[in-house]
Design a protein around this motif. Structure first.
Motif, PDB file in Angstrom:
ATOM      1  N   ILE A 172     -11.824 -33.464  75.710  1.00 30.97           N
ATOM      2  CA  ILE A 172     -11.955 -34.922  75.635  1.00 30.97           C
ATOM      3  C   ILE A 172     -11.035 -35.608  76.642  1.00 30.97           C
ATOM      4  CG2 ILE A 172     -11.521 -36.915  74.108  1.00 30.97           C
ATOM      5  CD1 ILE A 172     -12.633 -35.050  71.804  1.00 30.97           C
ATOM      6  N   GLN A 173      -9.845 -35.058  76.823  1.00 35.16           N
ATOM      7  CA  GLN A 173      -8.931 -35.643  77.815  1.00 35.16           C
ATOM      8  C   GLN A 173      -8.899 -34.826  79.110  1.00 35.16           C
ATOM      9  OE1 GLN A 173      -4.404 -37.554  77.946  1.00 35.16           O
ATOM     10  NE2 GLN A 173      -5.308 -37.107  75.987  1.00 35.16           N
ATOM     11  N   SER A 174      -9.028 -33.514  79.010  1.00 33.01           N
ATOM     12  CA  SER A 174      -8.902 -32.658  80.200  1.00 33.01           C
ATOM     13  C   SER A 174     -10.194 -32.593  81.013  1.00 33.01           C
ATOM     14  CB  SER A 174      -8.493 -31.240  79.781  1.00 33.01           C
ATOM     15  OG  SER A 174      -9.426 -30.681  78.863  1.00 33.01           O
ATOM     16  N   ASN A 206      -1.162 -29.619  68.541  1.00 29.50           N
ATOM     17  CA  ASN A 206      -2.478 -30.137  68.933  1.00 29.50           C
ATOM     18  C   ASN A 206      -2.578 -31.640  68.759  1.00 29.50           C
ATOM     19  OD1 ASN A 206      -3.862 -31.009  66.263  1.00 29.50           O
ATOM     20  ND2 ASN A 206      -3.068 -28.968  65.752  1.00 29.50           N
ATOM     21  N   PHE A 207      -3.502 -32.228  69.521  1.00 22.76           N
ATOM     22  CA  PHE A 207      -3.964 -33.585  69.237  1.00 22.76           C
ATOM     23  C   PHE A 207      -5.478 -33.594  69.380  1.00 22.76           C
ATOM     24  CE2 PHE A 207      -5.512 -37.789  70.014  1.00 22.76           C
ATOM     25  CZ  PHE A 207      -4.870 -38.530  69.052  1.00 22.76           C
ATOM     26  N   HIS A 208      -6.173 -33.829  68.264  1.00 22.50           N
ATOM     27  CA  HIS A 208      -7.633 -33.857  68.320  1.00 22.50           C
ATOM     28  C   HIS A 208      -8.205 -35.151  67.759  1.00 22.50           C
ATOM     29  CE1 HIS A 208      -7.965 -29.634  69.561  1.00 22.50           C
ATOM     30  NE2 HIS A 208      -7.105 -29.302  68.615  1.00 22.50           N
ATOM     31  N   GLY A 209      -7.359 -36.133  67.454  1.00 23.09           N
ATOM     32  CA  GLY A 209      -7.869 -37.391  66.924  1.00 23.09           C
ATOM     33  C   GLY A 209      -7.207 -37.754  65.609  1.00 23.09           C
ATOM     34  N   GLY A 243      -2.689 -32.498  76.043  1.00 23.53           N
ATOM     35  CA  GLY A 243      -2.348 -33.776  76.659  1.00 23.53           C
ATOM     36  C   GLY A 243      -1.288 -34.551  75.921  1.00 23.53           C
ATOM     37  N   GLU A 244      -1.562 -34.889  74.666  1.00 17.32           N
ATOM     38  CA  GLU A 244      -0.647 -35.759  73.923  1.00 17.32           C
ATOM     39  C   GLU A 244       0.702 -35.096  73.718  1.00 17.32           C
ATOM     40  OE1 GLU A 244      -3.085 -38.271  74.520  1.00 17.32           O
ATOM     41  OE2 GLU A 244      -1.494 -39.009  73.212  1.00 17.32           O
ATOM     42  N   SER A 245       0.720 -33.778  73.652  1.00 15.38           N
ATOM     43  CA  SER A 245       2.007 -33.123  73.421  1.00 15.38           C
ATOM     44  C   SER A 245       2.823 -33.055  74.709  1.00 15.38           C
ATOM     45  CB  SER A 245       1.799 -31.741  72.800  1.00 15.38           C
ATOM     46  OG  SER A 245       1.665 -30.766  73.789  1.00 15.38           O
TER      47      SER A 245
HETATM   48  C1  LIG Z   1      -8.127 -38.834  72.741  1.00 14.61           C
HETATM   49  C2  LIG Z   1      -8.406 -37.465  72.243  1.00 14.61           C
HETATM   50  C3  LIG Z   1      -9.163 -37.243  71.080  1.00 14.61           C
HETATM   51  C4  LIG Z   1      -9.650 -38.367  70.199  1.00 14.61           C
HETATM   52  O1  LIG Z   1     -10.473 -39.268  70.848  1.00 14.61           O
HETATM   53  P1  LIG Z   1     -10.697 -40.736  70.232  1.00 14.61           P
HETATM   54  O2  LIG Z   1     -11.781 -41.323  71.091  1.00 14.61           O
HETATM   55  O3  LIG Z   1      -9.400 -41.472  70.336  1.00 14.61           O
HETATM   56  O4  LIG Z   1     -11.126 -40.552  68.820  1.00 14.61           O
HETATM   57  C5  LIG Z   1      -9.423 -35.935  70.717  1.00 14.61           C
HETATM   58  N1  LIG Z   1      -8.974 -34.906  71.454  1.00 14.61           N
HETATM   59  C6  LIG Z   1      -8.240 -35.077  72.560  1.00 14.61           C
HETATM   60  C7  LIG Z   1      -7.780 -33.890  73.342  1.00 14.61           C
HETATM   61  C8  LIG Z   1      -7.916 -36.355  72.989  1.00 14.61           C
HETATM   62  O5  LIG Z   1      -7.153 -36.542  74.069  1.00 14.61           O
END
Ligand SMILES: *Cc1c(COP(=O)(O)O)cnc(C)c1O
Length: 412
Positions: A238-240, A150-153, A207-209
């Motif tokens: 947030i990204q999707s 995961n990437f959540h921040g 996304g990030e992965s």
């Molecule tokens: C970018 C991102 C975040 C964090 O957002 P920030 O504005 O950088 O704090 C959280 N979740 C996902 C999926 C992201 O791509």
């Protein structure tokens, strides 16, 4: 630090500008060696006047293009009216934004925040509070199920459940209460749910992965089991979200409605940070005055820009465009499979391209693309991620695909 090989063809002016950043800004990023001075639509210009096609769009924060004239017009107008009241008072701008965003998502209300990480933190807090006050979980026993990769921040709590060593290591002690299971495996989620589970928190696409797209039945199954077990399903869009994947939300593409949407990035159009948790009153209603907040959350400037973004999305044109151009992007990139590319994952205007490690690293491909006038970003060593602004023209897109092929040919 910038790699010295990468600086070879970079002008003295840009090298000097980069040196100042490296001397005085912490090195928590590894930017490609280009110094941008202005941008419009899908194009950015560096301080020497060279132009590039932006194929990252600030990680989807600039979905609607750099300096989108309609969005900057709204921001400029609001700048001269009022920019911050704090939530100690009402502002004229917040109501219309909140109503419009809730309607776009088919929900009752929003909790406005600033950055994506704050939306995630807020979603976690709301889910825990809901767990204790509505579901009846025993005090301090709540758990939230998350996915590996995961990437959540970047906050302390969020990195507590990251398995990326760079994001996680040496930031302990970590926040407890999270269980990570393999992404894309619905059975693993079902096995991890117990009576103290308050939420399942997932990116609909990771996304990030590397633009990881789960099996088609994954999110529908997660939706079903979370409903069955009275667990909140929180989608980090947030990204999707907001057009990128060819729909308002990636959840729409798989016919799923989560309990909470986490939104950010494009919600502020790359102008100001705007994020939100969007949900129904039975969940967001657990927050009472004084229990959560943010000085800047929902400020008039953010609300004005956010409302303009929602209005842009209400017509469906951006979503349609991302879908149509995304099909072309996916087809164009898949033609390179076997020619230095081992796999392509594409949803809307969002592609992860795995580079054959025998040929080059993704960073090397991105450096080559930079020289060709394309801004793209590597992730996790072997993946190049492409996510141009949705306003990219068909000609620009065709050119990007062709340049990608040329860049690959340079390594073969
Ligand atoms: C970018 C991102 C975040 C964090 O957002 P920030 O504005 O950088 O704090 C959280 N979740 C996902 C999926 C992201 O791509």
């Amino acid at each position: 630090m910038t790699n010295h090989d990468e600086l070879a063809g970079v002008s003295d002016a840009q090298q000097a500008a980069i040196a100042v950043v490296e001397a005085h800004a912490a090195h928590n990023y590894h930017p490609l060696p280009v110094v941008v001075s202005e941008a419009s639509g899908a194009m950015v210009t560096d301080i020497d006047g060279k132009r590039y096609l932006d194929c990252l769009a600030a990680y989807s924060a600039v979905n609607f293009g750099h300096c989108n004239p309609e969005l900057t017009r709204v921001a400029k107008e609001q700048l001269d009216k009022v920019t911050l009241t704090s939530r100690a008072f009402h502002s004229e701008a917040l109501g219309p934004f909140a109503e419009a965003l809730a309607r776009l998502a088919g929900k009752d209300m929003i909790l406005p925040m600033n950055t994506g990480a704050e939306a995630v933190e807020s979603g976690i807090k709301v889910a825990r509070k809901w767990g204790y006050e509505v579901k009846g979980v025993a005090a301090n026993q709540a758990n939230i199920i998350v996915a590996e990769g995961n990437f959540h921040g970047r906050t302390t709590t969020i990195i507590s459940f990251s398995d990326d060593p760079e994001a996680h290591d040496n930031y302990g002690p970590f926040t407890p209460g999270f269980r990570a299971v393999p992404y894309g495996d619905a059975d693993a989620i079902e096995a991890a749910i117990d009576e103290n589970t308050v939420a399942v928190l997932l990116e609909p696409i990771q996304g990030e992965s590397g633009v990881g797209i789960p099996p088609a039945d994954y999110l529908p199954r997660v939706r079903q089991m979370t409903s069955d077990h009275r667990v909140l399903f929180i989608a980090d869009e947030i990204q999707s979200g907001l057009g990128r994947t060819g729909a308002t939300f990636q959840c729409d593409n798989v016919g799923v409605v989560p309990d909470l949407y986490l939104l950010g990035k494009a919600l502020g159009a790359g102008i100001v940070p705007v994020s939100a948790v969007v949900g129904n009153k039975d969940v967001l209603g657990v927050l009472q005055p004084g229990q959560h907040g943010s000085t800047f959350g929902g400020n008039p400037l953010a609300a004005a820009v956010g409302l303009a973004v929602v209005q842009l999305l209400e017509t469906g044109e951006m979503q349609e465009r991302a879908k149509r151009l995304g099909e072309r992007l996916g087809a164009g990139l898949r033609a390179f499979e076997g020619k230095g590319v081992t796999a392509v994952r594409c949803q809307g205007l969002w592609a992860g391209i795995d580079i054959d490690p025998k040929m080059a690293t993704a960073r090397e491909v991105c450096t080559n693309l930079l020289e060709r006038g394309i801004l793209a970003k590597d992730t996790h060593g072997q993946t190049v991620r492409l996510a141009p602004p949705i306003v990219i023209t068909e000609e620009e897109l065709e050119w990007a695909i062709a340049q990608f092929g040329e860049a690959l040919a340079d390594f073969l």
